[in-house]
Design a protein around this motif. Structure first.
Motif, PDB file in Angstrom:
ATOM      1  N   LEU A 121      57.597  18.165  25.001  1.00  0.00           N
ATOM      2  CA  LEU A 121      56.864  18.654  23.820  1.00  0.00           C
ATOM      3  C   LEU A 121      55.871  17.617  23.288  1.00  0.00           C
ATOM      4  N   GLN A 122      56.243  16.329  23.418  1.00  0.00           N
ATOM      5  CA  GLN A 122      55.341  15.251  22.957  1.00  0.00           C
ATOM      6  C   GLN A 122      53.961  15.319  23.604  1.00  0.00           C
ATOM      7  N   THR A 123      53.918  15.851  24.839  1.00  0.00           N
ATOM      8  CA  THR A 123      52.645  15.847  25.575  1.00  0.00           C
ATOM      9  C   THR A 123      51.782  17.062  25.236  1.00  0.00           C
ATOM     10  N   LYS A 124      52.264  17.926  24.327  1.00  0.00           N
ATOM     11  CA  LYS A 124      51.551  19.143  23.925  1.00  0.00           C
ATOM     12  C   LYS A 124      51.093  19.960  25.151  1.00  0.00           C
ATOM     13  N   PRO A 125      52.065  20.410  25.951  1.00  0.00           N
ATOM     14  CA  PRO A 125      51.689  21.060  27.211  1.00  0.00           C
ATOM     15  C   PRO A 125      51.102  22.457  27.023  1.00  0.00           C
TER      16      PRO A 125
END
Ligand SMILES: [Zn+2]
Length: 318
Positions: A121-125
């Motif tokens: 989620l941190q990578t805003k996929p």
């Protein structure tokens, strides 16, 4: 000409009693041209290793041909199960894909799940594809969860459509999977089931690579140099996702003799399998409840009352 940067690393899971570091590999390829962020995840179930090999092969090709954006991968999410050739995390006997969203202070599987979900989620996929394997005798297909978010549903349908795979809609919503929890966070995600567990079937590896390449091309992250992959009987199937069904179940005990193969199109009433007793006498003839395509045979040749025999994608509503 764009530059492609490679970053391979490990995510720490735990320290063993012998002080060994237990880690999960993480791979990233990044173009210096901005674009979509895509994740590939594999080996959630330790005996499902096809996805790991597909990730390796897709990355080899991407190193030369990623046009824009980023592709991340966790090729081996369950190293404990992988080493023991077991579906579950062997230390705690838990199913990692029934442990999401996870909990950093919870069980071992919940701790790993929490780490996986938060890092993704941190990578805003823009998209996550979770790679799995199914019964020993099964065809490749995509499994789609439904969400309550129409935009995410539409995106999943669009991308799964580009995959060239048969699309199967999950009928039971399981709230503890990775894909369900990504969708809840508005991230389009789905599962690709790519044939049998335990072994590497090169034909299914190739299908997985080509299907993912279709998707990356759809997102304009790569170019397709060959004809896009399409499952051979896709043209005979309706263009909406098919409902999954493991019915009918066997009503008797005995040895199952299959009369239809994975990939066969069947009509309601078609003879699917017979069950024979210890003397070889047929005790039951199992017939199709509705029209559909055979997705796979169960791994167990032994039937008992209530045991599943085959799985289907239904082409007509029951
Ligand atoms: Zn699996």
């Amino acid at each position: 000409m764009t530059n492609i940067h490679q970053h391979y690393t490990f995510i720490k899971i735990l320290t063993g009693s012998d002080l060994s570091k237990r880690r999960m590999p993480a791979m990233t390829l990044e173009s210096d041209k901005k674009g979509p962020v895509v994740w590939l995840t594999g080996c959630m179930h330790g005996d499902e290793i096809g996805g790991t090999v597909i990730i390796h092969e897709v990355f080899k090709r991407l190193k030369k041909s990623l046009l824009k954006g980023k592709v991340h991968a966790f090729p081996l999410m369950n190293p404990f199960g992988f080493e023991a050739i077991s579906r579950n995390i062997v230390l705690s006997k838990e199913d990692l894909n029934r442990s999401f969203p996870g909990n950093e202070n919870g069980t071992l599987a919940e701790r790993i799940a929490s780490k996986i979900l938060s890092l993704i989620l941190q990578t805003k996929p823009d998209l996550v594809i979770d790679l799995h394997n199914d019964w020993n005798k099964s065809i490749p297909y995509a499994v789609l969860d439904r969400s309550d978010n129409e935009r995410v549903d539409q995106k999943i349908l669009e991308i799964a459509g580009a995959s060239g795979m048969i699309q199967i809609e999950e009928t039971d919503r399981i709230h503890s999977t990775l894909t369900y929890n990504l969708i809840r966070n508005n991230v389009p995600a789905f599962v690709l089931e790519l044939g049998e567990s335990f072994i590497i079937n090169e034909k299914n590896i190739e299908i997985g690579i080509r299907s993912i390449w279709n998707i990356l091309e759809h997102l304009k992250m790569v170019e397709n140099t060959e004809a896009p992959y399409r499952y051979p009987s896709l043209e005979h199937l309706p263009d909406h996702p098919l409902q999954y069904s493991a019915l009918p179940l066997s009503s008797s005990s005995g040895i199952v003799r299959f009369l239809k193969k994975p990939g066969d199109l069947v009509s309601k009433g078609a003879k699917l399998a017979k069950v024979c007793n210890a003397f070889g006498k047929q005790v039951e003839l199992i017939t199709a409840l509705s029209d559909g395509i055979v997705l796979g045979h169960t791994d167990n040749a032994l039937a008992y009352p209530g045991s599943p025999v085959m799985a289907f994608g239904l082409t007509s509503k029951k």
